[in-house]
Design an enzyme around this catalytic site. Sequence first.
Site, mmCIF file in Angstrom:
data_model
loop_
_atom_site.group_PDB
_atom_site.id
_atom_site.type_symbol
_atom_site.label_atom_id
_atom_site.label_comp_id
_atom_site.label_asym_id
_atom_site.label_seq_id
_atom_site.Cartn_x
_atom_site.Cartn_y
_atom_site.Cartn_z
ATOM 1 N N GLU A 1 57.632 -17.775 -37.128
ATOM 2 C CA GLU A 1 56.263 -17.770 -37.641
ATOM 3 C C GLU A 1 55.268 -17.560 -36.498
ATOM 4 O O GLU A 1 55.639 -17.498 -35.333
ATOM 5 C CB GLU A 1 55.938 -19.112 -38.339
ATOM 6 N N ARG B 1 52.335 -31.354 -42.352
ATOM 7 C CA ARG B 1 52.434 -30.771 -41.014
ATOM 8 C C ARG B 1 51.517 -29.563 -40.931
ATOM 9 O O ARG B 1 51.047 -29.042 -41.946
ATOM 10 C CB ARG B 1 53.873 -30.349 -40.698
ATOM 11 N N ASN C 1 48.783 -20.879 -46.336
ATOM 12 C CA ASN C 1 49.144 -19.878 -45.348
ATOM 13 C C ASN C 1 47.907 -19.093 -44.974
ATOM 14 O O ASN C 1 46.866 -19.192 -45.609
ATOM 15 C CB ASN C 1 50.272 -18.986 -45.828
ATOM 16 N N ASP D 1 53.189 -15.168 -47.681
ATOM 17 C CA ASP D 1 53.255 -16.064 -46.526
ATOM 18 C C ASP D 1 52.037 -15.798 -45.642
ATOM 19 O O ASP D 1 50.917 -15.780 -46.125
ATOM 20 C CB ASP D 1 54.588 -15.865 -45.806
#
Length: 291
Positions: free
Chosen positions: A19, A100, A147, A196
Amino acid sequence: MSDMIEPRLVWAVEATLGEGPAWIGRESALWFVDIKGGKVHRYDPANDDRQSFEVGGMPSFIVPAEGGKLLVGSVDGLYLLEDGKLTGPVARIDMPAHNRTNDATVDSSGRLWLGTMDNEEEANTGAIHLFDVTDLRAVGGECVITNGPAVSGDGNTIYHVDTLGRTIYRCDISAGTSLAHGDVFVKIAEADGHPDGVTVDSEGCVWVGLWGGWQARRYAPDGTLIATVAMPCANVTKVTFGGPDLRTGYVTTARKGLSEAELNGQPLAGGLFAFDAPAPGVALPEVKLSA
């Protein structure tokens, strides 16, 4: 019909959850993370140099910061990467313990826009946060998995993603930082996977990686699909742009969630890929750390 773009493998890094790719112009190098692997990676295309740093935690993004520094989001904080280790924290994020950090970007004012998510991917506790020198606060975009976000070149528009809701939202931030007033930019069909990470290029087009969709896509500012990058693996996470002219697209991918049989069928999953972009990207500004 959209243009079809062919990628090439750059690094078979086998990231569990690759990522956060970011081109750091002052280094002429690409940095990215492996969230579930607890690693930060650096790739220098000029000499094909590759470095990996075991930093622990769950590093979810890496961006340039003033003073030649690199800022990393991990678990519930913002940290500096120094000598291959995370130091700090620079700031802590006020959120539930099961959350997170996730994706992030930097606007032209040096403000960091970052998303959070439920690490179990169940509770509607994720949100977009804004870090402005010392102030760190939630600004909206509540969902299970955020995202993006990605900011337009003029700084007036922000795109953020509700991954499980398969929706990319567009919000006008010309008059403030709240994401309360936005509209649907693109809705991804169920058969095409989940949106994403997102990135905006120099023509104002929005690129998105499709988790479970085997591709990345480029959408025009009006939401029309105009290009597709066909990937050799299912879980495509994010596109960014690098190289001296920002015309090289880089794509991160993931092995997370794939069975042994699926991995046998897509051995390049978790790799870093590149492609020739139809338009340049936009240089990522540095995060301001002091007033």
